[in-house]
Design a protein around this motif. Structure first.
Motif, mmCIF file in Angstrom:
data_model
loop_
_atom_site.group_PDB
_atom_site.id
_atom_site.type_symbol
_atom_site.label_atom_id
_atom_site.label_comp_id
_atom_site.label_asym_id
_atom_site.label_seq_id
_atom_site.Cartn_x
_atom_site.Cartn_y
_atom_site.Cartn_z
ATOM 1 N N SER A 2 -1.459 0.488 -6.927
ATOM 2 C CA SER A 2 -2.182 1.166 -5.832
ATOM 3 C C SER A 2 -1.456 0.903 -4.519
ATOM 4 C CB SER A 2 -3.611 0.638 -5.749
ATOM 5 O OG SER A 2 -3.582 -0.680 -5.247
ATOM 6 N N SER A 3 -1.732 1.735 -3.573
ATOM 7 C CA SER A 3 -1.078 1.569 -2.263
ATOM 8 C C SER A 3 -1.556 0.290 -1.575
ATOM 9 C CB SER A 3 -1.342 2.784 -1.384
ATOM 10 O OG SER A 3 -2.693 2.779 -0.980
ATOM 11 N N GLU A 4 -2.801 -0.114 -1.991
ATOM 12 C CA GLU A 4 -3.365 -1.355 -1.439
ATOM 13 C C GLU A 4 -2.487 -2.551 -1.829
ATOM 14 O OE1 GLU A 4 -7.151 -3.607 -0.214
ATOM 15 O OE2 GLU A 4 -6.490 -1.564 0.090
ATOM 16 N N THR A 5 -2.115 -2.631 -3.142
ATOM 17 C CA THR A 5 -1.289 -3.718 -3.655
ATOM 18 C C THR A 5 0.094 -3.682 -3.001
ATOM 19 O OG1 THR A 5 -2.270 -2.996 -5.719
ATOM 20 C CG2 THR A 5 -0.869 -4.953 -5.808
ATOM 21 N N ASP A 6 0.617 -2.466 -2.885
ATOM 22 C CA ASP A 6 1.920 -2.265 -2.232
ATOM 23 C C ASP A 6 1.925 -2.876 -0.839
ATOM 24 O OD1 ASP A 6 3.482 -1.128 -4.024
ATOM 25 O OD2 ASP A 6 3.398 0.934 -3.234
ATOM 26 N N HIS A 7 0.833 -2.583 -0.147
ATOM 27 C CA HIS A 7 0.703 -3.055 1.223
ATOM 28 C C HIS A 7 0.724 -4.588 1.283
ATOM 29 C CE1 HIS A 7 -0.414 -2.852 5.393
ATOM 30 N NE2 HIS A 7 -1.381 -3.717 5.178
ATOM 31 N N HIS A 8 -0.066 -5.196 0.357
ATOM 32 C CA HIS A 8 -0.135 -6.661 0.326
ATOM 33 C C HIS A 8 1.223 -7.275 0.002
ATOM 34 C CE1 HIS A 8 -4.196 -7.428 1.241
ATOM 35 N NE2 HIS A 8 -4.691 -6.672 0.266
ATOM 36 N N GLU A 11 3.496 -7.173 2.938
ATOM 37 C CA GLU A 11 3.124 -8.213 3.913
ATOM 38 C C GLU A 11 3.656 -9.578 3.484
ATOM 39 O OE1 GLU A 11 -1.059 -8.555 4.614
ATOM 40 O OE2 GLU A 11 -0.948 -7.079 6.234
#
Ligand code: CUA
Length: 187
Positions: A2-8, A11
């Protein structure tokens, strides 16, 4: 993913890189401080490449700085050498005579505590440290008189510790030395 995991993930990577750079810059600063400290301590504690020693307790008994050897001399090789000592609270000789326009070697030491030797109107300024010989090349452009105060606090009589340097014409100096081995202008 997910894009959420990508984001994390992004970071986390950024934070890791940042930490790495922070660590590296601290290491560099530490290295520089370490180098500066080492050089400073090394220079302060190591003697100069070439040191000459003179025992302050036996200066007056034997060796280069016995009283009869103080003053200005023309050495066997023709060079002019001034030998002087500082002691509480005077210089010996009290008045040094040197020829103008001639390279002169000043050799001096202390018979007791640390003194300073400064020749006013010149950049000549050295410390006289008991146990060591201070040597420096001096050269005066023209005849004249210079005062030579002690510039290092050496005790209660420090203010009154003065000498004098009298620079004379080359020819006049040769005349003076024609009849003697050593000279000063103490009268
Ligand atoms: Cu000697 Cu101050």
């Amino acid at each position: 993913m997910s894009s959420e995991t990508d984001h994390h993930l992004g970071e986390a990577v950024a934070a890791r890189i940042e930490r790495r750079w922070a660590t590296l810059s601290i290491v560099i600063v530490g290295l520089l401080v370490g180098m500066a400290t080492f050089i400073g301590i090394h220079q302060a504690t190591m003697p100069q490449g070439r040191v000459e020693i003179a025992n302050p307790k036996t200066l007056h008994l034997s060796g280069e700085f016995v009283e009869s050897n103080l003053g200005t001399a023309v050495e066997a090789d023709g060079s002019v050498v001034v030998r002087a000592i500082g002691q509480q609270y005077s210089f010996t000789p009290q008045c040094i005579v040197v020829p103008a326009e001639t390279p002169v070697t000043l050799r001096a030491t202390s018979a007791d505590v640390v003194h300073g030797l400064l020749i006013e109107g010149t950049n000549i300024n050295t410390m006289l440290v008991p146990g060591y010989v201070s040597e420096l090349p001096i050269r005066f452009k023209k005849p004249g008189e210079h005062v030579m105060p002690c510039q290092e606090f050496c005790g209660i009589g420090h203010q009154g510790m003065w000498g004098k340097v009298k620079v004379v014409e080359k020819a006049a100096f040769s005349n003076m030395m024609a009849s003697r081995r050593r000279t000063s202008c103490v009268d």
